[in-house]
Design a protein around this motif. Structure first.
Motif, PDB file in Angstrom:
ATOM      1  N   TRP A  97       0.866  -1.023   0.088  1.00  0.00           N
ATOM      2  CA  TRP A  97      -0.421   0.185   0.265  1.00  0.00           C
ATOM      3  C   TRP A  97       0.729   1.353   0.101  1.00  0.00           C
ATOM      4  O   TRP A  97       1.558   0.931   1.117  1.00  0.00           O
ATOM      5  N   CYS A 103      -3.669  13.682  -3.616  1.00  0.00           N
ATOM      6  CA  CYS A 103      -4.706  12.763  -3.311  1.00  0.00           C
ATOM      7  C   CYS A 103      -5.654  12.001  -4.319  1.00  0.00           C
ATOM      8  O   CYS A 103      -6.013  12.754  -5.513  1.00  0.00           O
ATOM      9  N   PHE A 105      -8.481  10.509  -4.706  1.00  0.00           N
ATOM     10  CA  PHE A 105      -9.666  10.426  -4.282  1.00  0.00           C
ATOM     11  C   PHE A 105     -10.401  11.785  -3.436  1.00  0.00           C
ATOM     12  O   PHE A 105     -11.124  11.204  -3.007  1.00  0.00           O
ATOM     13  N   TYR A 197      -1.716  10.565   0.912  1.00  0.00           N
ATOM     14  CA  TYR A 197      -2.934   9.792   1.025  1.00  0.00           C
ATOM     15  C   TYR A 197      -1.950   7.928   0.405  1.00  0.00           C
ATOM     16  O   TYR A 197      -1.109   7.495   0.056  1.00  0.00           O
ATOM     17  N   CYS A 198      -3.547   7.337   0.708  1.00  0.00           N
ATOM     18  CA  CYS A 198      -2.954   5.979   0.673  1.00  0.00           C
ATOM     19  C   CYS A 198      -3.986   5.433   0.322  1.00  0.00           C
ATOM     20  O   CYS A 198      -5.471   5.244   0.416  1.00  0.00           O
ATOM     21  N   ASP A 199      -4.266   4.563  -1.054  1.00  0.00           N
ATOM     22  CA  ASP A 199      -5.394   3.341  -1.450  1.00  0.00           C
ATOM     23  C   ASP A 199      -5.121   1.773  -0.487  1.00  0.00           C
ATOM     24  O   ASP A 199      -3.981   1.057  -0.995  1.00  0.00           O
ATOM     25  N   HIS A 204      -9.872   4.528   1.215  1.00  0.00           N
ATOM     26  CA  HIS A 204      -8.768   5.511   1.190  1.00  0.00           C
ATOM     27  C   HIS A 204      -8.679   5.670   2.563  1.00  0.00           C
ATOM     28  O   HIS A 204      -9.830   6.096   3.501  1.00  0.00           O
ATOM     29  N   TRP A 206      -6.484   9.025   4.343  1.00  0.00           N
ATOM     30  CA  TRP A 206      -5.532  10.311   4.343  1.00  0.00           C
ATOM     31  C   TRP A 206      -4.951   9.827   6.109  1.00  0.00           C
ATOM     32  O   TRP A 206      -5.470  10.668   6.821  1.00  0.00           O
ATOM     33  N   TYR A 223     -11.540   6.093   5.420  1.00  0.00           N
ATOM     34  CA  TYR A 223     -13.084   6.193   4.287  1.00  0.00           C
ATOM     35  C   TYR A 223     -13.208   4.553   3.225  1.00  0.00           C
ATOM     36  O   TYR A 223     -12.431   4.041   2.517  1.00  0.00           O
ATOM     37  N   THR A 225     -13.844   2.171   0.501  1.00  0.00           N
ATOM     38  CA  THR A 225     -14.533   2.263  -0.884  1.00  0.00           C
ATOM     39  C   THR A 225     -15.275   0.892  -1.644  1.00  0.00           C
ATOM     40  O   THR A 225     -16.331   2.002  -2.406  1.00  0.00           O
TER      41      THR A 225
END
Ligand SMILES: [Zn+2]
Length: 229
Positions: A97, A103, A105, A197-199, A204, A206, A223, A225
């Motif tokens: 990750w 960002c 998202f 930021y990371c997915d 998501h 922050w 958050y 997804t």
């Protein structure tokens, strides 16, 4: 390998490891400097050493790094030529990750609702953490934003993310975090505040990083997804 890592750290190291093989001992076609994009000197030893990551850069960049370091404005990795122009050679089989400085998202901030804490926040926010470094270790407090978004898989992933985040050598202390922010994170109008930021698989994420002493130093917002459980 750590699940969470900083982009483009391994990418730069990996690209240099491949570029390095062109010097044997001198390079007939020298690779391009990762920092500025101009060809390196064909004689390896006539190039500089980045002071921020273990790669060779051209002599001009070596001098420029020394100056900009003295002025306190190092060139952030996302402005390096190899990153901007996507010359990075990505390590194979990498499912980490990635913590990034831009960002991906934005759209989630458009749809907000009131959370359990009485704040307006993206309606996909499950929880956030707030941490401070007391000079010896990190202390973390959790805040649930939307109870109904909790599932065992998501909670497990949040735990894994946080454990992996604090395992990063850059998170060993406030000072190492401050150094990391200077090169890897997104700056803000406040010089002691940064974003990453990371997915992940389910979120998501922050990260808001605050490098001031005797303050809260890290907020991590999760958050979801995949709203359907
Ligand atoms: Zn250069």
């Amino acid at each position: 390998m750590n699940k969470v890592r900083l982009y483009p750290q391994l990418e730069l190291l990996n690209t240099w490891a491949i570029d390095r093989t062109r010097f044997s001992p001198d390079a007939t076609e020298p690779p391009l400097c990762l920092r500025c994009g101009r060809p390196l000197n064909p004689v390896l030893s006539r190039n500089g050493h980045s002071r921020y990551i273990d790669v060779r850069i051209c002599d001009t960049c070596g001098t420029d790094e020394a100056f900009s370091d003295a002025l306190g404005f190092p060139k952030r990795f996302f402005l390096w030529d190899a990153v901007e122009n996507q010359r990075l050679k990505v390590p194979a089989d990498d499912d980490a990750w990635l913590l990034k400085s831009a960002c991906p998202f934005y759209q989630i901030y458009l749809e907000t609702s009131e959370d359990l804490l009485g704040h307006k926040s993206p309606r996909t926010e499950l929880a956030y953490s707030r941490s401070d470094y007391d000079g010896h270790r990190w202390w973390t407090t959790w805040f649930t934003a939307r109870e109904e978004l909790k599932t065992p898989e998501r909670i497990e992933e949040i735990d894994r993310f946080m454990e992996s985040l604090f395992d990063l050598p850059e998170m060993a202390s406030l000072e190492t975090m401050r150094q990391m922010c200077r090169f890897y994170a997104e700056p803000t109008s406040e010089p002691t505040e940064f974003n990453l930021y990371c997915d992940t698989d389910h979120f998501h994420v922050w990260l808001r990083l605050v490098t001031r002493q005797r303050d809260y130093n890290l907020y991590v917002h999760f958050y979801v997804t995949d709203e359907k459980k």
